[in-house]
Design a protein around this motif. Structure first.
Motif, mmCIF file in Angstrom:
data_model
loop_
_atom_site.group_PDB
_atom_site.id
_atom_site.type_symbol
_atom_site.label_atom_id
_atom_site.label_comp_id
_atom_site.label_asym_id
_atom_site.label_seq_id
_atom_site.Cartn_x
_atom_site.Cartn_y
_atom_site.Cartn_z
ATOM 1 N N SER A 265 0.834 -1.204 0.000
ATOM 2 C CA SER A 265 0.000 0.000 0.000
ATOM 3 C C SER A 265 0.865 1.250 0.000
ATOM 4 C CB SER A 265 -0.937 -0.013 1.211
ATOM 5 O OG SER A 265 -1.858 -1.079 1.124
ATOM 6 N N ALA A 266 1.924 1.247 0.802
ATOM 7 C CA ALA A 266 2.835 2.389 0.816
ATOM 8 C C ALA A 266 3.505 2.559 -0.540
ATOM 9 C CB ALA A 266 3.891 2.201 1.909
ATOM 10 N N ASN A 267 3.879 1.446 -1.165
ATOM 11 C CA ASN A 267 4.517 1.503 -2.481
ATOM 12 C C ASN A 267 3.560 2.078 -3.524
ATOM 13 O OD1 ASN A 267 6.675 0.244 -1.258
ATOM 14 N ND2 ASN A 267 6.232 -1.771 -2.110
ATOM 15 N N ALA A 268 2.280 1.683 -3.459
ATOM 16 C CA ALA A 268 1.293 2.201 -4.402
ATOM 17 C C ALA A 268 1.157 3.712 -4.265
ATOM 18 C CB ALA A 268 -0.052 1.514 -4.182
ATOM 19 N N CYS A 269 1.181 4.193 -3.041
ATOM 20 C CA CYS A 269 1.066 5.636 -2.823
ATOM 21 C C CYS A 269 2.304 6.385 -3.286
ATOM 22 C CB CYS A 269 0.784 5.918 -1.353
ATOM 23 S SG CYS A 269 -0.861 5.372 -0.805
ATOM 24 N N GLN A 270 3.452 5.734 -3.250
ATOM 25 C CA GLN A 270 4.661 6.358 -3.794
ATOM 26 C C GLN A 270 4.595 6.403 -5.314
ATOM 27 O OE1 GLN A 270 8.043 4.224 -2.263
ATOM 28 N NE2 GLN A 270 7.652 4.809 -0.149
ATOM 29 N N ALA A 271 4.116 5.328 -5.917
ATOM 30 C CA ALA A 271 4.033 5.264 -7.389
ATOM 31 C C ALA A 271 3.002 6.241 -7.934
ATOM 32 C CB ALA A 271 3.695 3.850 -7.830
ATOM 33 N N LEU A 272 1.880 6.348 -7.221
ATOM 34 C CA LEU A 272 0.757 7.200 -7.644
ATOM 35 C C LEU A 272 0.446 8.120 -6.462
ATOM 36 C CD1 LEU A 272 -1.479 4.337 -9.163
ATOM 37 C CD2 LEU A 272 0.224 5.756 -10.367
ATOM 38 N N PRO A 273 1.152 9.219 -6.329
ATOM 39 C CA PRO A 273 1.090 10.016 -5.086
ATOM 40 C C PRO A 273 -0.293 10.500 -4.702
ATOM 41 C CG PRO A 273 3.013 10.629 -6.370
ATOM 42 C CD PRO A 273 2.217 9.697 -7.233
ATOM 43 N N ARG A 274 -1.208 10.707 -5.656
ATOM 44 C CA ARG A 274 -2.540 11.181 -5.284
ATOM 45 C C ARG A 274 -3.335 10.135 -4.476
ATOM 46 N NH1 ARG A 274 -5.169 14.716 -10.263
ATOM 47 N NH2 ARG A 274 -3.579 16.362 -10.304
ATOM 48 N N LEU A 275 -2.894 8.862 -4.523
ATOM 49 C CA LEU A 275 -3.604 7.843 -3.733
ATOM 50 C C LEU A 275 -3.530 8.133 -2.246
ATOM 51 C CD1 LEU A 275 -2.636 4.396 -5.332
ATOM 52 C CD2 LEU A 275 -4.733 5.715 -5.647
ATOM 53 N N ALA A 276 -2.454 8.738 -1.809
ATOM 54 C CA ALA A 276 -2.261 8.933 -0.372
ATOM 55 C C ALA A 276 -3.392 9.731 0.252
ATOM 56 C CB ALA A 276 -0.920 9.618 -0.107
ATOM 57 N N ALA A 277 -3.972 10.662 -0.491
ATOM 58 C CA ALA A 277 -5.050 11.490 0.041
ATOM 59 C C ALA A 277 -6.406 10.812 -0.041
ATOM 60 C CB ALA A 277 -5.096 12.820 -0.696
ATOM 61 N N LEU A 278 -6.472 9.686 -0.747
ATOM 62 C CA LEU A 278 -7.756 9.006 -0.932
ATOM 63 C C LEU A 278 -7.957 7.879 0.073
ATOM 64 C CD1 LEU A 278 -7.756 8.806 -4.853
ATOM 65 C CD2 LEU A 278 -8.963 10.459 -3.406
#
Length: 278
Positions: A265-278
């Motif tokens: 999950s952390a890796n996904a947010c690094q790859a696609l930074p806008r995920l972190a806010a969702l």
């Protein structure tokens, strides 16, 4: 929470029970899905589904859809990316890339056309400051060549090489450019020796998880050619399969599933930074 970084929830195969399919995934612990587009005709659909389900989406032209794409679609994509740039659920340009597996796409003229659309979409991703979700099928070296050509100077890429199945050297090349590598149902097959070896030996911070639903079914949904000839239907993949795929990967790596969940999950947010806010 699991993140399925690649699920084509707009596909026709999902139409009969799309909402139930998504709810089943949520009940299984898949809290978020990234829904990539494949052609201009489905840009609105992926955006609407992402908003309806609380997920996210990508806009782009898939290499398998390049034969019917028009060059005017690139200008339309530019306009769509500008129009929806402030939409927090728009997380990447994708699915884009190159496919040198399908014979019809390997003819010289079609290879050139694929590369034209791919390069143009990389330029759009840079112009709009978005990551890219890459289709890389028997094309890793050419995909990397274009990334290097447009990645000079201060710009660093981010994004995902979806359904990665290349060599160790190619994997490391994508990682050096800033990408994460997507792993899904293909790693559940014992005969996928190289892929399983990569899944075990790559750094944990290199991996994201995906299903590519409704495609790339894991081994427990897969019907062989003989079984299909005998009337058995191919199993439909769905985001609900992600935790079981993840358990297989965790077992291969000898780590706790919870640790894999946190890391992926952390890796996904690094790859696609806008995920972190969702």
């Amino acid at each position: 929470m699991w993140i399925d970084t690649h699920a084509h929830l707009d596909a026709a195969e999902c139409a009969p029970d799309r909402s139930a399919l998504r709810e089943a995934a949520r009940a299984a612990g898949v809290g978020h899905c990234v829904i990539p587009a494949v052609e201009r005709a489905n840009w609105a659909a992926v955006r609407e589904l992402a908003h309806a389900f609380g997920d996210s989406y990508c806009l782009g032209i898939h290499p398998l859809y390049v034969p019917q794409a028009q060059e005017s679609d690139l200008a339309a994509l530019d306009a769509e990316l500008a129009k929806h740039h402030s939409d927090p659920r728009l997380v990447a340009v994708g699915e884009i890339g190159l496919d040198f597996f399908v014979p019809a796409l390997c003819e010289p003229a079609m290879r050139a056309r694929q590369e034209f659309f791919y390069a143009a979409q990389l330029r759009l991703a840079r112009a709009h400051g978005l990551p890219v979700v890459l289709h890389v099928r028997r094309s890793a070296d050419r995909v990397l060549k274009h990334l290097r050509a447009q990645g000079q100077g201060a710009h660093r890429w981010s994004g995902i090489a979806h359904a990665f199945n290349g060599s160790q050297a190619q994997a490391m090349a994508f990682l050096r450019l800033g990408f994460k590598l997507g792993f899904g149902g293909a790693l559940t097959f014992e005969r996928a020796l190289q892929l399983r070896r990569l899944a075990c030996t790559l750094p944990l911070d290199a991996l994201v998880l995906e299903t590519d639903a409704p495609d790339i079914p894991p081994k427990w949904l897969y019907a062989t050619a003989a079984q299909r000839a005998a009337g058995q239907a191919q199993g439909r993949n769905s985001p609900a399969e992600l935790p079981r795929i993840a358990a297989e990967l965790a077992g291969l790596r000898g780590i706790d599933v919870t640790a894999l969940q946190r890391a992926s999950s952390a890796n996904a947010c690094q790859a696609l930074p806008r995920l972190a806010a969702l």
